[in-house]
Design an enzyme around this catalytic site. Structure first.
Site, PDB file in Angstrom:
ATOM      1  N   HIS A 331       0.802  -1.233   0.000  1.00 61.13           N
ATOM      2  CA  HIS A 331       0.000   0.000   0.000  1.00 61.13           C
ATOM      3  C   HIS A 331       0.827   1.272   0.000  1.00 61.13           C
ATOM      4  O   HIS A 331       0.284   2.358   0.159  1.00 61.13           O
ATOM      5  CB  HIS A 331      -0.926   0.053   1.221  1.00 61.13           C
ATOM      6  CG  HIS A 331      -1.999  -0.968   1.211  1.00 61.13           C
ATOM      7  ND1 HIS A 331      -3.247  -0.731   0.682  1.00 61.13           N
ATOM      8  CD2 HIS A 331      -2.020  -2.238   1.651  1.00 61.13           C
ATOM      9  CE1 HIS A 331      -3.997  -1.809   0.819  1.00 61.13           C
ATOM     10  NE2 HIS A 331      -3.269  -2.749   1.404  1.00 61.13           N
ATOM     11  N   LYS A 519      -7.800  14.066   4.328  1.00 61.18           N
ATOM     12  CA  LYS A 519      -6.928  12.892   4.313  1.00 61.18           C
ATOM     13  C   LYS A 519      -5.958  13.048   5.471  1.00 61.18           C
ATOM     14  O   LYS A 519      -5.896  14.109   6.085  1.00 61.18           O
ATOM     15  CB  LYS A 519      -6.170  12.795   2.987  1.00 61.18           C
ATOM     16  CG  LYS A 519      -5.469  14.111   2.593  1.00 61.18           C
ATOM     17  CD  LYS A 519      -4.856  14.057   1.198  1.00 61.18           C
ATOM     18  CE  LYS A 519      -5.847  14.226   0.086  1.00 61.18           C
ATOM     19  NZ  LYS A 519      -6.181  12.997  -0.621  1.00 61.18           N
ATOM     20  N   ARG A 520      -5.184  11.998   5.754  1.00 59.86           N
ATOM     21  CA  ARG A 520      -4.181  12.146   6.795  1.00 59.86           C
ATOM     22  C   ARG A 520      -3.217  13.286   6.447  1.00 59.86           C
ATOM     23  O   ARG A 520      -2.978  13.568   5.270  1.00 59.86           O
ATOM     24  CB  ARG A 520      -3.402  10.833   6.963  1.00 59.86           C
ATOM     25  CG  ARG A 520      -4.158   9.793   7.749  1.00 59.86           C
ATOM     26  CD  ARG A 520      -4.437  10.240   9.169  1.00 59.86           C
ATOM     27  NE  ARG A 520      -3.246  10.236   9.969  1.00 59.86           N
ATOM     28  CZ  ARG A 520      -2.994   9.365  10.950  1.00 59.86           C
ATOM     29  NH1 ARG A 520      -3.883   8.442  11.265  1.00 59.86           N
ATOM     30  NH2 ARG A 520      -1.875   9.429  11.638  1.00 59.86           N
ATOM     31  N   LYS A 525       1.433  14.341   0.953  1.00 56.26           N
ATOM     32  CA  LYS A 525       0.081  14.706   0.504  1.00 56.26           C
ATOM     33  C   LYS A 525      -0.056  16.211   0.251  1.00 56.26           C
ATOM     34  O   LYS A 525      -1.021  16.677  -0.325  1.00 56.26           O
ATOM     35  CB  LYS A 525      -0.955  14.228   1.525  1.00 56.26           C
ATOM     36  CG  LYS A 525      -1.015  12.701   1.642  1.00 56.26           C
ATOM     37  CD  LYS A 525      -2.013  12.263   2.702  1.00 56.26           C
ATOM     38  CE  LYS A 525      -1.969  10.780   3.001  1.00 56.26           C
ATOM     39  NZ  LYS A 525      -2.709   9.965   2.010  1.00 56.26           N
ATOM     40  N   THR A 627      -8.241   6.852  -1.897  1.00 57.09           N
ATOM     41  CA  THR A 627      -9.606   6.369  -2.061  1.00 57.09           C
ATOM     42  C   THR A 627     -10.597   7.497  -1.783  1.00 57.09           C
ATOM     43  O   THR A 627     -11.727   7.472  -2.259  1.00 57.09           O
ATOM     44  CB  THR A 627      -9.906   5.174  -1.128  1.00 57.09           C
ATOM     45  OG1 THR A 627      -9.397   5.474   0.170  1.00 57.09           O
ATOM     46  CG2 THR A 627      -9.281   3.903  -1.646  1.00 57.09           C
ATOM     47  N   LYS A 631     -14.321   8.778  -3.511  1.00 54.96           N
ATOM     48  CA  LYS A 631     -15.547   9.145  -2.785  1.00 54.96           C
ATOM     49  C   LYS A 631     -16.048  10.509  -3.251  1.00 54.96           C
ATOM     50  O   LYS A 631     -17.248  10.719  -3.475  1.00 54.96           O
ATOM     51  CB  LYS A 631     -15.287   9.170  -1.270  1.00 54.96           C
ATOM     52  CG  LYS A 631     -14.963   7.803  -0.703  1.00 54.96           C
ATOM     53  CD  LYS A 631     -14.271   7.862   0.661  1.00 54.96           C
ATOM     54  CE  LYS A 631     -13.609   6.503   0.931  1.00 54.96           C
ATOM     55  NZ  LYS A 631     -12.677   6.536   2.073  1.00 54.96           N
TER      56      LYS A 631
END
Ligand code: 26W
Length: 788
Positions: A331, A519-520, A525, A627, A631
């Site tokens: 992952h 998100k985290r 990111k 993911t 969504k």
């Protein structure tokens, strides 16, 4: 069950347990009785399904995390009685909405844990015999509060109102043995109710308990603390979820946790198999095990140990069965997340398991010698080298299939991260692009949009076959449909604004663009890129260089690992930018920045339904899949993103003209990074300089409580410009991508003005989301990896 019977069941539960009726029960009592009624209703089917899974070939999903979220609404939805129950409650002056905040099993950090939950849902809905195995942490991911702009963590006791969705199964308890300690693993089973089917999947979560609650001998001689020491030590194993996402720490308790649930699950799986087959010879024909990242990879030497030591099988035969049984999903390609254990530590904690690690390692070396591989090659790939056990290498070597979670991610695994392994065993590598369950991420979280879709399609078949959304593409130019679609979005934005007002005390305007990054919090990111772009735009509006700006609300939701200083600095920074921007009369009504507290699955359900713009801005090559991007797409947001992870496939499905793609691509970064000097860009670009300057010019306050974090903005600045001992300047290319990001962001902002044209893009995103159903993903696993 008959619907009116169901209400009677709730009533009788309330009456017998609490002596109350529906009218005067507390929300917790109501919740407990609804759960009780559901559990009684499904118990027969559940038992039957468990038996059915056990008697055929089945897949077991071993995962350190299951981020389930709230069960009550989802379970009622899957039983097809949610609206009825709500209606009946309303006749008694009550409502399902009162049950918010009562339960939320957040036994995971982020993407990896939520993916596991979506897979279980999809498998149950499609009668795929898949069962989950994990840990029943007492405390899941921490509850986040933002105090004075800083993140603070609080323990989240998710069972504080009980856990009516689990069944404790004492008869299936097993013992887990460490070198100097033996603990009891007690399973709690949660039903995974399949939507519109009789099938009920099973999630088995292990809780650690002492074998002997209390040592009377020690108590007798006055050693009171020692008398309970064993109990404390055992219970610590399942006490708390490690809150680190993408960063491995090498802590002994973590290894204990990994072995705890791996060994307990295998003992259970093997025992159940022998009860039915009487032999282990056909074990791999009946059982296939999916390892969710490297966290359960210790299960591999553990199965070898069981087969050889306990059941007397010879090594080669056990090796063959073990390799046939396991599969491994990777992952992340972040080096700091690839698990490695000190060999000494593993040997000390699990001497016999470690012996099998060494035997596996010798088997590998022998095989490589036979192939004529050189020593350096062998050292690089060997499961054990330089006194370290490398879990990813063990996983690839000892399993049938290895998969990545999006096309680009799998390509990177093959070309980079696991290149040598791919060279050795190309046939073992597969891609399984992630997915999300449309039951929770559309049917449940966006009833208004669901109703529109169902009406236009003429039925609700999309709830089990998301590809049907493609049939709605024909409405992309239908003004009436688009206007209705826009009205739904506005409703969801209003609902979100109401929630944020109550939950976070912030006032936001549903009439503005909702630009959302959830998100985290992690450097890769790039929430920092988003933050800097807001400063860039803010000053651009003020100096008149940016005109006709469509009023926008920038919403962030993210938890940082508690010890991740830079991530915490970014949270504080976004708060400070909010203070600056939100209070400036010159930009009032134009820009607003909100960081919501305690972003979690339930909050996500509200946020994804209300977004116009989905921020997916990781440095190309770093986000395995993502993911959340799916969504948001499914709920009709356009993606403002890099060509990274599943964004690539999202743009492919919806058409790049319906997204806002920017930034350096993977192949470009490969060339750029060795020469990259962010300072050159900073010096040559006044606007970048102006935004960046805010980190050091003292106008944003990074002091205050908690102390010890002062100066953190300057540290961010330094990381961007000079780098640090462990990385080059701006290693995630924030400054390099800033211009193209702002350009794409302003383009989206301008496009939004043409309401219908923008709605068309959003509509086409929703219609193109079929591929991203986890139903598709799980079926692909079932067919090509699990061979069910
Ligand atoms: C050992 C510490 C640790 C903890 C968690 C290392 C690594 C992890 C996970 C692999 C992090 C994770 O959740 N990865 C995410 O997995 C999602 C599901 O496949 C992907 O969509 C995300 O891109 C990926 O970051």
């Amino acid at each position: 069950m008959d619907r009116s019977n169901f209400i009677r069941e709730i009533e009788s539960g309330l009456n017998s347990k609490f002596g109350r009726g529906i009218e005067n029960a507390t929300p917790v009592q109501l919740h407990d009785s609804i759960a009780g009624a559901v559990m009684r209703d499904i118990s027969g089917r559940w038992n039957k399904s468990v038996e059915k899974h056990l008697s055929g070939r089945r897949a077991c999903y071993l995962s350190m995390e299951f981020l389930m979220g709230r069960a009550v609404y989802n379970n009622l939805l899957c039983l097809g009685i949610k609206d009825e129950v709500d209606g009946l409650l309303k006749e008694h002056g009550r409502s399902l909405s009162e049950l918010e905040e009562i339960e939320d099993a957040a036994l995971g950090n982020g993407g990896l844990g939520r993916l596991a939950a979506c897979f279980l849902d999809s498998a149950a809905a499609h009668d795929i015999p898949l069962d989950g195995y994990g840990i029943r942490y007492k405390y899941g991911i921490f509850r986040q509060a933002i105090e004075n702009g800083f993140q603070r963590e609080y323990a989240d006791d998710w069972q504080k109102y009980g856990d009516p969705w689990s069944k404790r199964r004492d008869s299936d308890a097993v013992e887990v043995v460490y070198a100097d300690e033996t603990v009891r693993a007690v399973p709690y089973d949660m039903p995974i109710i399949g939507y519109g089917t009789e099938n009920v999947g099973n999630l088995r979560l292990w809780q650690a308990e002492a074998v002997n609650e209390f040592d009377f001998a020690k108590f007798d001689c006055g050693s009171y603390a020692e008398a309970v020491a064993a109990k404390t030590s055992a219970e610590n194993i399942s006490m708390v979820l490690y809150p680190n996402d993408n960063c491995e720490e090498g802590k002994i308790l973590r290894l204990k946790q990994e072995y705890f649930f791996s060994a307990a699950s295998l003992a259970d799986i093997v025992k159940k198999h022998i009860e039915r087959s009487g032999t282990l010879d056909n074990f791999a024909d009946k059982v296939t095990i999916q390892l969710n990242d490297t966290h359960p990879v210790i299960a591999i030497p553990e199965l070898m140990r069981l087969l050889c030591d306990v059941y007397g099988m010879d090594f080669e035969r056990a090796f063959e069965i073990t390799r046939k049984t396991f599969n491994y999903t990777n992952h992340t390609i972040m080096q700091e997340a690839l698990e490695k254990w000190s060999a000494a530590l593993m040997e000390r904690l699990l001497p016999r398991v470690y012996a099998y690690v060494l035997m596996i390692n010798e088997r590998f070396i022998k095989e490589m010698y036979a192939l004529g591989k050189d020593r350096e090659f062998i050292r690089r790939l060997a499961p054990v080298s330089d006194s370290t056990v490398k879990m990813a290498d063990m996983a690839v070597y000892m399993s049938s299939y290895t998969n990545g979670v999006a096309k680009i991610h799998t390509d990177i695994l093959k070309a980079d991260t696991l290149k040598d392994w791919y060279g050795l065993y190309p046939e073992r590598f597969q891609n399984k692009t992630n997915g999300i369950t449309q039951r929770r991420w559309l049917a449940l979280c966006n009833e208004e949009l669901s109703a529109l879709i169902t009406r236009l399609l003429g039925n609700d078949g999309w709830i089990k076959d998301l590809d049907r959304l493609a049939q709605l593409k024909k409405y992309a130019d239908d003004e009436d449909v688009l206007r209705e679609f826009m009205a739904v979005k506005e409703t969801k934005k209003r609902q979100l604004a109401d929630f944020i007002r109550v939950h976070d005390g912030a006032e936001i305007d549903p009439g503005t663009v909702f630009d959302i990054q959830i998100k985290r919090l992690h450097e890769y990111k790039r929430q920092l890129l988003n933050a800097l772009s807001i400063l860039y735009i803010y000053y651009g509006i003020k100096d008149g260089s940016i005109k006709d700006f469509t009023p926008t609300t920038y919403i962030f939701g993210a938890k940082s690992a508690p010890g991740y200083r830079r991530a915490k600095a970014v949270i504080k920074l976004i708060g400070e930018i909010g203070k600056l921007v939100n209070s400036d009369p010159e930009t009032k009504g134009l820009i607003k920045v909100v960081f919501v507290q305690n972003y979690n699955v339930s909050y996500a359900e509200k946020l994804v339904a209300a977004a116009d713009i989905s921020e997916q801005i990781s440095t190309a090559g770093t986000e395995a899949s993502g993911t959340g991007n799916m969504k948001l797409m499914l709920n009709g947001a356009v993606t403002l993103g890099t060509l990274d992870g599943a964004n690539v496939e999202i743009a492919e499905e919806a058409g790049e003209e319906n997204e806002y793609i920017f930034g350096a691509r993977v192949d470009e970064l490969k060339k750029i990074m060795p020469e990259y000097d962010p300072r050159k860009l900073v010096f040559s670009d006044e606007k970048i300089n102006r935004a960046l300057d805010k980190l050091i010019d003292g106008s944003l306050d990074d002091g205050g409580v908690p102390s010890g974090q002062e100066g953190s903005f300057k540290e961010l600045y330094k990381a961007l410009t000079d780098g640090a001992s462990w990385h080059v300047p701006d290693h995630y290319y924030v400054i390099g991508d800033l211009n193209s990001y702002v350009e794409a962001k302003l383009k989206a902002n301008a496009d939004y003005r043409d309401g219908l044209a923008f709605a068309k893009k959003c509509w086409l995103n929703m219609c193109s989301a079929g591929k991203f159903s986890s139903d598709r993903t799980v079926k692909d696993y079932a067919e090509n990896i699990w061979k069910l």
